[in-house]
Design a protein around this motif. Sequence first.
Motif, PDB file in Angstrom:
ATOM      1  N   HIS A  87      66.054   0.081  14.554  1.00  0.00           N
ATOM      2  CA  HIS A  87      64.600   0.222  14.400  1.00  0.00           C
ATOM      3  C   HIS A  87      64.254   0.782  13.027  1.00  0.00           C
ATOM      4  O   HIS A  87      63.329   0.303  12.358  1.00  0.00           O
ATOM      5  N   VAL A  88      65.004   1.789  12.598  1.00  0.00           N
ATOM      6  CA  VAL A  88      64.730   2.424  11.311  1.00  0.00           C
ATOM      7  C   VAL A  88      65.106   1.501  10.157  1.00  0.00           C
ATOM      8  O   VAL A  88      64.361   1.350   9.180  1.00  0.00           O
ATOM      9  N   ALA A  89      66.290   0.872  10.263  1.00  0.00           N
ATOM     10  CA  ALA A  89      66.789   0.059   9.147  1.00  0.00           C
ATOM     11  C   ALA A  89      66.135  -1.315   9.072  1.00  0.00           C
ATOM     12  O   ALA A  89      65.859  -1.816   7.976  1.00  0.00           O
ATOM     13  N   LEU A  90      65.895  -1.938  10.236  1.00  0.00           N
ATOM     14  CA  LEU A  90      65.399  -3.316  10.251  1.00  0.00           C
ATOM     15  C   LEU A  90      63.958  -3.447  10.708  1.00  0.00           C
ATOM     16  O   LEU A  90      63.359  -4.517  10.578  1.00  0.00           O
ATOM     17  N   VAL A  96      62.897  -4.968  21.656  1.00  0.00           N
ATOM     18  CA  VAL A  96      63.922  -5.918  21.223  1.00  0.00           C
ATOM     19  C   VAL A  96      65.292  -5.245  21.263  1.00  0.00           C
ATOM     20  O   VAL A  96      66.277  -5.828  21.741  1.00  0.00           O
ATOM     21  N   ASP A  97      65.361  -4.005  20.762  1.00  0.00           N
ATOM     22  CA  ASP A  97      66.614  -3.250  20.825  1.00  0.00           C
ATOM     23  C   ASP A  97      67.056  -3.069  22.279  1.00  0.00           C
ATOM     24  O   ASP A  97      68.245  -3.182  22.595  1.00  0.00           O
ATOM     25  N   SER A  98      66.099  -2.793  23.177  1.00  0.00           N
ATOM     26  CA  SER A  98      66.425  -2.622  24.600  1.00  0.00           C
ATOM     27  C   SER A  98      67.048  -3.887  25.162  1.00  0.00           C
ATOM     28  O   SER A  98      68.049  -3.830  25.905  1.00  0.00           O
ATOM     29  N   ALA A  99      66.464  -5.038  24.831  1.00  0.00           N
ATOM     30  CA  ALA A  99      66.979  -6.318  25.337  1.00  0.00           C
ATOM     31  C   ALA A  99      68.393  -6.573  24.822  1.00  0.00           C
ATOM     32  O   ALA A  99      69.267  -7.044  25.570  1.00  0.00           O
ATOM     33  N   ILE A 100      68.628  -6.258  23.548  1.00  0.00           N
ATOM     34  CA  ILE A 100      69.962  -6.464  22.964  1.00  0.00           C
ATOM     35  C   ILE A 100      70.994  -5.587  23.656  1.00  0.00           C
ATOM     36  O   ILE A 100      72.077  -6.047  24.038  1.00  0.00           O
ATOM     37  N   TYR A 101      70.652  -4.306  23.846  1.00  0.00           N
ATOM     38  CA  TYR A 101      71.598  -3.397  24.503  1.00  0.00           C
ATOM     39  C   TYR A 101      71.825  -3.788  25.961  1.00  0.00           C
ATOM     40  O   TYR A 101      72.934  -3.637  26.487  1.00  0.00           O
ATOM     41  N   LEU A 102      70.802  -4.306  26.628  1.00  0.00           N
ATOM     42  CA  LEU A 102      70.963  -4.744  28.013  1.00  0.00           C
ATOM     43  C   LEU A 102      71.933  -5.910  28.098  1.00  0.00           C
ATOM     44  O   LEU A 102      72.805  -5.947  28.977  1.00  0.00           O
ATOM     45  N   VAL A 103      71.804  -6.857  27.197  1.00  0.00           N
ATOM     46  CA  VAL A 103      72.720  -8.006  27.173  1.00  0.00           C
ATOM     47  C   VAL A 103      74.146  -7.540  26.907  1.00  0.00           C
ATOM     48  O   VAL A 103      75.100  -7.975  27.568  1.00  0.00           O
ATOM     49  N   LEU A 104      74.311  -6.645  25.926  1.00  0.00           N
ATOM     50  CA  LEU A 104      75.640  -6.126  25.610  1.00  0.00           C
ATOM     51  C   LEU A 104      76.235  -5.371  26.793  1.00  0.00           C
ATOM     52  O   LEU A 104      77.430  -5.515  27.105  1.00  0.00           O
ATOM     53  N   LEU A 105      75.406  -4.566  27.474  1.00  0.00           N
ATOM     54  CA  LEU A 105      75.883  -3.798  28.620  1.00  0.00           C
ATOM     55  C   LEU A 105      76.312  -4.720  29.750  1.00  0.00           C
ATOM     56  O   LEU A 105      77.388  -4.529  30.342  1.00  0.00           O
ATOM     57  N   CYS A 106      75.498  -5.709  30.066  1.00  0.00           N
ATOM     58  CA  CYS A 106      75.848  -6.657  31.133  1.00  0.00           C
ATOM     59  C   CYS A 106      77.124  -7.418  30.787  1.00  0.00           C
ATOM     60  O   CYS A 106      77.978  -7.666  31.651  1.00  0.00           O
ATOM     61  N   GLY A 107      77.270  -7.774  29.498  1.00  0.00           N
ATOM     62  CA  GLY A 107      78.473  -8.472  29.071  1.00  0.00           C
ATOM     63  C   GLY A 107      79.714  -7.624  29.235  1.00  0.00           C
ATOM     64  O   GLY A 107      80.759  -8.103  29.706  1.00  0.00           O
ATOM     65  N   LEU A 108      79.615  -6.340  28.859  1.00  0.00           N
ATOM     66  CA  LEU A 108      80.774  -5.455  28.976  1.00  0.00           C
ATOM     67  C   LEU A 108      81.131  -5.196  30.440  1.00  0.00           C
ATOM     68  O   LEU A 108      82.310  -5.188  30.819  1.00  0.00           O
ATOM     69  N   LEU A 109      80.112  -4.987  31.284  1.00  0.00           N
ATOM     70  CA  LEU A 109      80.373  -4.762  32.704  1.00  0.00           C
ATOM     71  C   LEU A 109      81.019  -5.988  33.349  1.00  0.00           C
ATOM     72  O   LEU A 109      81.908  -5.865  34.195  1.00  0.00           O
ATOM     73  N   THR A 110      80.577  -7.167  32.937  1.00  0.00           N
ATOM     74  CA  THR A 110      81.177  -8.398  33.454  1.00  0.00           C
ATOM     75  C   THR A 110      82.638  -8.500  33.038  1.00  0.00           C
ATOM     76  O   THR A 110      83.514  -8.838  33.847  1.00  0.00           O
ATOM     77  N   GLY A 135      83.107   2.705  26.714  1.00  0.00           N
ATOM     78  CA  GLY A 135      82.285   1.686  26.084  1.00  0.00           C
ATOM     79  C   GLY A 135      80.994   1.468  26.848  1.00  0.00           C
ATOM     80  O   GLY A 135      79.906   1.334  26.257  1.00  0.00           O
ATOM     81  N   THR A 136      81.090   1.470  28.177  1.00  0.00           N
ATOM     82  CA  THR A 136      79.906   1.311  29.021  1.00  0.00           C
ATOM     83  C   THR A 136      78.981   2.509  28.889  1.00  0.00           C
ATOM     84  O   THR A 136      77.755   2.353  28.781  1.00  0.00           O
ATOM     85  N   VAL A 137      79.540   3.708  28.892  1.00  0.00           N
ATOM     86  CA  VAL A 137      78.734   4.922  28.742  1.00  0.00           C
ATOM     87  C   VAL A 137      77.961   4.876  27.427  1.00  0.00           C
ATOM     88  O   VAL A 137      76.760   5.192  27.383  1.00  0.00           O
ATOM     89  N   LEU A 138      78.620   4.476  26.350  1.00  0.00           N
ATOM     90  CA  LEU A 138      77.954   4.417  25.043  1.00  0.00           C
ATOM     91  C   LEU A 138      76.788   3.432  25.072  1.00  0.00           C
ATOM     92  O   LEU A 138      75.693   3.734  24.564  1.00  0.00           O
ATOM     93  N   LEU A 139      76.987   2.266  25.676  1.00  0.00           N
ATOM     94  CA  LEU A 139      75.913   1.273  25.721  1.00  0.00           C
ATOM     95  C   LEU A 139      74.760   1.728  26.612  1.00  0.00           C
ATOM     96  O   LEU A 139      73.600   1.411  26.332  1.00  0.00           O
ATOM     97  N   THR A 140      75.051   2.485  27.682  1.00  0.00           N
ATOM     98  CA  THR A 140      73.951   2.993  28.515  1.00  0.00           C
ATOM     99  C   THR A 140      73.095   3.980  27.735  1.00  0.00           C
ATOM    100  O   THR A 140      71.875   4.035  27.925  1.00  0.00           O
ATOM    101  N   PHE A 141      73.710   4.750  26.847  1.00  0.00           N
ATOM    102  CA  PHE A 141      72.938   5.672  26.021  1.00  0.00           C
ATOM    103  C   PHE A 141      72.074   4.904  25.032  1.00  0.00           C
ATOM    104  O   PHE A 141      70.907   5.252  24.806  1.00  0.00           O
ATOM    105  N   GLY A 142      72.646   3.858  24.420  1.00  0.00           N
ATOM    106  CA  GLY A 142      71.858   3.047  23.506  1.00  0.00           C
ATOM    107  C   GLY A 142      70.696   2.375  24.208  1.00  0.00           C
ATOM    108  O   GLY A 142      69.557   2.392  23.721  1.00  0.00           O
ATOM    109  N   LEU A 143      70.959   1.789  25.384  1.00  0.00           N
ATOM    110  CA  LEU A 143      69.910   1.122  26.152  1.00  0.00           C
ATOM    111  C   LEU A 143      68.844   2.116  26.586  1.00  0.00           C
ATOM    112  O   LEU A 143      67.640   1.858  26.446  1.00  0.00           O
ATOM    113  N   GLY A 144      69.268   3.243  27.133  1.00  0.00           N
ATOM    114  CA  GLY A 144      68.312   4.226  27.626  1.00  0.00           C
ATOM    115  C   GLY A 144      67.437   4.801  26.534  1.00  0.00           C
ATOM    116  O   GLY A 144      66.237   5.020  26.732  1.00  0.00           O
ATOM    117  N   THR A 145      68.020   5.045  25.354  1.00  0.00           N
ATOM    118  CA  THR A 145      67.239   5.549  24.228  1.00  0.00           C
ATOM    119  C   THR A 145      66.169   4.552  23.827  1.00  0.00           C
ATOM    120  O   THR A 145      64.997   4.910  23.623  1.00  0.00           O
TER     121      THR A 145
END
Length: 263
Positions: A87-90, A96-110, A135-145
């Motif tokens: 968000h800060v850099a781009l 949009v960031d939430s959607a990206i992290y959700l996709v990444l999280l679902c992919g990792l869980l799968t 890895g999952t814990v890290l993505l949940t923090f990114g998604l939740g933030t």
Amino acid sequence: MTSRAAPKVPDVLILFWVVKLLTTGIGETGSDFLGTWNVAAAGVIGVGGFAVALWWQMRASTYHPVRYWVTVLMVALFGTMIADGPHVALGTPYYVDSAIYLVLLCGLLTWWRRSEGTLSVHSITTPRRERFYWGTVLLTFGLGTALGDTTATNLGMGYWWSVVLFGVLILVPLAAWRLGANSVVCFWAAYSLTRPLGASVADGLAVSRRHGGLGWTTGTVTLLGLVLFVLLVAYLAVTHSDAERETEGAGWELNLAQPDPAD
């Protein structure tokens, strides 16, 4: 593959959720405080602290409350930074960031499920499963933030209405579990929602009254959170009350991560 006698994660009881919520708040205001104090120091503490804590946790063969929760705390700090970074850099919207992290999280869980056959935290008994876990814990923090920032900023709800929203939403997995839904799914849903809930509370306490908060400042809220964190983790270290047990926890303990027969 090396297998351990017991999982390297705590039993999921009431204090688990309390300390987890604390780490989310500390990660949010701690990241903001460091960013305004010194950007270079924030990078060193955030990235370096995360790397050292994760190395410390991964090299151990048993669970210990101090080691585990310090790692979660550093993941919270680092996770906030990587969530805010795009968000800060781009200039991307938080949704949009939430959607990206959700996709990444679902992919990792799968990937984790197909590789190991289970997502239960009670199965974290091998190094590979522990890597999937963190890895999952890290993505949940990114998604939740990103979710918390989406409701507070993009949707204009502010911090306290965000607290109400996520406070209600986090009860949904509990209710679903009580009604017989898959406990592992309910656990990860609740786990992800602790981040926007805890971060919204911390932001609401820290930001100025002009911006809808109580004006306690990020430094004060971070310090208070750290004091509570130290006290609770010290209690767990002394009592070992969150060590994995052979018997199932009582209903009031809110154990949302019981292994499912399907796992």
